[in-house]
Scaffold this active site. Structure first.
Site, PDB file in Angstrom:
ATOM      1  N   ASP A   1       0.861  -1.169   0.000  1.00 32.00           N
ATOM      2  CA  ASP A   1       0.000   0.000   0.000  1.00 32.00           C
ATOM      3  C   ASP A   1       0.912   1.237   0.000  1.00 32.00           C
ATOM      4  O   ASP A   1       2.138   1.140   0.029  1.00 32.00           O
ATOM      5  CB  ASP A   1      -0.975  -0.022   1.193  1.00 32.00           C
ATOM      6  CG  ASP A   1      -2.225   0.786   0.893  1.00 32.00           C
ATOM      7  OD1 ASP A   1      -3.309   0.459   1.400  1.00 32.00           O
ATOM      8  OD2 ASP A   1      -2.109   1.769   0.123  1.00 32.00           O
TER       9      ASP A   1
HETATM   10  C1  GLC Z   1      -4.385   4.323  -0.477  1.00 27.74           C
HETATM   11  C2  GLC Z   1      -5.228   3.086  -0.160  1.00 27.74           C
HETATM   12  C3  GLC Z   1      -5.203   2.055  -1.244  1.00 27.74           C
HETATM   13  C4  GLC Z   1      -4.935   2.723  -2.576  1.00 27.74           C
HETATM   14  C5  GLC Z   1      -3.522   3.281  -2.525  1.00 27.74           C
HETATM   15  C6  GLC Z   1      -3.116   4.001  -3.822  1.00 27.74           C
HETATM   16  O1  GLC Z   1      -3.890   4.893   0.692  1.00 27.74           O
HETATM   17  O2  GLC Z   1      -5.006   2.446   1.075  1.00 27.74           O
HETATM   18  O3  GLC Z   1      -6.457   1.370  -1.206  1.00 27.74           O
HETATM   19  O4  GLC Z   1      -5.059   1.780  -3.633  1.00 27.74           O
HETATM   20  O5  GLC Z   1      -3.341   4.155  -1.410  1.00 27.74           O
HETATM   21  O6  GLC Z   1      -3.867   5.169  -3.973  1.00 27.74           O
END
Ligand code: GLC
Length: 748
Positions: A292
């Site tokens: 993430d």
């Molecule tokens: C965000 C989320 C995730 C998302 C990623 C990219 O913080 O937790 O679900 O796909 O970052 O934006």
């Protein structure tokens, strides 16, 4: 065709190398192995790194860009082979520029382009939780397919969706992104959304790689607080939170995303038992596991990594294949390997998976796949996608109360006052994660009503209050409107920024200023229909709870106005059912309908019996439990048929006669819940194991068959294995409102 011969060749040679590859890494093709053998260590680290797209950035994404470098520097990094994937960029022109840069790198490895497309790309659909209210995997599959066509037309190959975190704590803002509290509904919709996004052939230009997320257990954050620690038994993990991932992987998902969260003391980004032993060993998943956002660097804040190099080491060794936004892999992996702190094999395994993903997407054969201006013009905001968005929006609306048959409303002859901050609002139609959607594109409630009313002049619109605070003179103007009306529509609830990531709430109520407006308007004494806007279940109170008619309308996206109008005036019957329970009070969270009985369950007849399970100020019940919802007609159930005994693991056929006893054609959601009376571990007091929809004309009846698939009665025994234990199971069949009919069967 060359590519099919080449694919055949690489397939033929697969066997010889397959045995050499580690568990869970699909035997890589000759092309991938050849590339891998040519790559330098810095190039390998680059392939394992993805970044916010600064070449063609899109507005509405949640995370601010960490360490921005600007488009030109990003193009230079791409040429230097330091980037493997970009995310959250949009538009064919920018994609072409980035891909052309990639093809000038030493090994010409194409970029993949990903994005957070959860419920629409440019045309915004209802939030996933709203779509879940349709209880219709086929609809979810069609919606995901329509979204994939528009998204890929915008130069994107890969979506960071579906979010498949089971969510039983409505304080958590991200409940909006998933399919709610029930395991079966989450499983079915996870698979349907993966199939819809990816389509029949990942190499097609309209195939969008799916990423079921966030592996695993994110929905169980302590206190419903965003990013909080998660801790649960292995049985709870395997019975509640893992099944939607298993279903998504079985549907062919090409990637997954690790959760930010601390899991039992080891953050998932550093948790090898989860990311390798379970994901690769037990689940045999061979796709890419992306971290993430900045989550590997966050291992320092978690207190398990001493510095960035340590964080990178922990992440790659745990099983993170691709590092998101932090740059830790591209900065530290070469040295970590050179120092012997990370085996080269771990890096190669990750690179194999990333290159294989690009090969599966057809990017080596056609790096400009999904980069087609004609498709972009043809598919963006098409009539076809708007039609699907409208269908999903009408199917997402849940009618929770309709005293005296107040709804549907007549299209003529009634003066209507539309009161509340969302009556004519377009800034809050889309809800969280609305990617490249433009709030201005949406159709607000007032516009939707005017389009259907015989005489739009009979509609008066007054905001009455803002979302979070009162408006000077707002209530007074609203009262004038209410007094002059026959019917009041109260458009109130949550603003888009109160839902989604980073928006956990301790008190899941209608904001006080809007509640005050509702109380004042209710005192006028006209019939009130509440049109609730929300990204989670809410604890309704006072005049909002007591209004004679209540529609749960979520965040419905672009087609909000037409969908609400279709339902309000009976052009379309409300068929939605709640995927999350509306509690009596916030303090009951986390809560779900399939909870345990405890040793002192309170009788339904007197839920506040002293000394039994309840709070001083609330019973162990919901105001509207999971599955609640009604239409404009009613159904009677009779003649339940079920087997006396079944062999463990065998399918359980059950059927019931359903009759439409109302005056209008209607669609009933027939749902089957079971309860295992005695087992080696405590079991849910009831849990949905099958559902089916039937549409019947007034007075018509049909026998509806439901089947419990054999494994659905299994539990995770104390030794961690799935077992179907013999014994008697209660079962209930319901039609959404209070109608319910029950029986039991024996599993030998
Ligand atoms: C965000 C989320 C995730 C998302 C990623 C990219 O913080 O937790 O679900 O796909 O970052 O934006």
């Amino acid at each position: 065709m060359l590519t099919s011969r080449r694919r055949l060749l690489s397939g033929v040679l697969l066997g010889s190398t397959a045995a050499l590859l580690p568990i869970g890494a699909r035997a890589a093709s000759v092309r991938v192995e050849t590339l891998l053998s040519q790559m330098t260590l810095p190039e390998k680290a680059g392939q394992l790194s993805c970044f916010n797209d600064e070449i063609r950035p899109v507005g509405a994404v949640f995370n601010p860009v960490i360490d921005p470098r600007g488009g030109d520097a990003m193009l230079a990094d791409i040429r230097a082979g330091r980037i493997g994937m970009l995310f959250n960029g949009y538009g064919v022109a920018g994609a072409r520029r980035a891909q052309e840069a990639a093809l000038t790198s030493r090994l010409r490895i194409p970029l993949a382009f990903a994005a957070d497309v959860l419920h629409g790309c440019r045309t915004i659909f209802p939030i996933p939780l709203a779509e879940a209210a349709a209880f219709d995997p086929d609809l979810s599959r069609r919606a995901a397919r329509a979204v994939a066509v528009e998204t890929t037309a915008g130069g994107i190959h890969w979506t960071f969706a579906p979010m498949v975190d089971v969510a039983r704590d409505q304080r958590w803002g991200r409940v909006a992104e998933g399919a709610g509290e029930d395991v079966l509904l989450n499983q079915l919709l996870a698979a349907a959304r993966v199939e819809g996004f990816q389509g029949p052939d990942l190499t097609r230009a309209d195939a969008l790689l799916a990423t079921p997320k966030h592996f695993v257990g994110y929905g169980a954050v302590r206190g419903g607080m965003e990013y909080a620690a998660v801790d649960m038994s292995g049985a709870e993990l395997r019975e509640t939170f893992l099944p939607p991932f298993t279903a998504a992987f079985a549907a062919g998902a090409g990637a997954t995303m690790a959760s930010f969260t601390d899991f039992g003391g080891v953050p998932v980004s550093a948790n090898r038992p989860l990311l390798t032993d379970m994901l690769r060993g037990e689940l045999r998943f061979d796709g890419v596991c992306v971290s993430d956002y900045d989550a590997d660097r966050e291992l320092i804040a978690h207190g398990v990594a001493a510095d960035e190099a340590d964080a990178a080491r922990l992440a790659i060794l745990a099983g993170i294949d691709m590092s998101m936004q932090s740059g830790l892999f591209v900065r530290h992996l070469p040295a970590l390997v050179a120092e012997g702190r990370v085996p080269l094999g771990a890096v190669d395994q990750a690179v194999r998976r990333v290159l294989t993903l690009k090969e599966r997407l057809g990017l080596f054969d056609d790096p400009f796949r999904s980069i087609d201006r004609r498709a972009e013009r043809r598919e963006t905001g098409s009539v076809a996608i708007k039609q699907v968005a409208r269908e999903v929006a009408t199917r997402s609306i849940v009618l929770l109360r309709n005293d005296g048959g107040l709804l549907p409303l007549p299209r003529a002859g009634k003066r209507i006052a539309l009161i509340g901050p969302f009556g004519a609002d377009r800034a809050n139609l889309n809800g969280p994660w609305s990617f490249a959607g433009d709030a201005g594109d949406g159709i607000d409630i007032a516009t939707g009503l005017r389009a259907i009313l015989d005489d739009p002049a009979l509609l008066v619109v007054e905001a009455g209050s803002a979302i979070g605070e009162s408006l000077p003179g707002g209530i007074e103007r609203a009262l004038v409107a209410a007094r002059g009306a026959d019917i009041v529509l109260l458009a109130i609830g949550e603003g888009a920024d109160m839902s989604g990531e980073g928006n956990s709430r301790t008190d899941i109520i209608v904001p006080a200023a809007q509640q005050a407006l509702a109380e004042a308007v209710a005192a006028v004494g006209k019939p009130i229909v509440v049109l609730l806007r929300h990204g989670r279940a809410l604890a309704l109170t006072g005049a909002v709870r007591d209004a004679p008619a209540l529609l749960a309308t979520w965040f419905l996206g672009e087609q909000t106005g037409p969908a609400i109008a279709d339902i309000l005036f009976g052009k379309v019957e409300p068929t939605g059912r709640l995927p999350v329970s509306f509690p009596i009070a916030s303090g009951q969270q986390p809560w779900s309908y399939d909870r345990r009985s405890t040793g002192r369950p309170a009788p339904d007849s007197d839920p506040m019996t002293p000394g039994r399970s309840h709070w001083r100020d609330a019973p162990d019940q919901a105001l509207y439990p999971f599955g609640s919802g009604m239409g404009y007609t009613r159904f009677a159930l009779s003649a339940l048929r079920l087997p006396g005994t079944v062999a463990a693991g065998a399918a359980v056929p059950i059927s019931v006669l359903v009759r439409n006893i109302g005056t209008r054609t209607g669609s009933a959601l027939i749902r089957l819940d079971v309860h295992d009376r005695v087992a080696s571990r405590t079991r849910p007091i009831r849990q949905m194991k099958a559902f089916a929809r039937v549409t019947l004309a007034a007075g018509a009846e049909a026998r509806v068959a439901l089947t419990i698939v054999g494994d659905a009665l299994a539990l995770i025994a104390s030794d961690g294995t799935r077992q179907i234990e013999p014994g008697r199971f209660d079962c209930w069949i319901s039609a959404g409102d209070e109608t319910e009919i029950g029986g039991s069967f024996e599993v030998r």
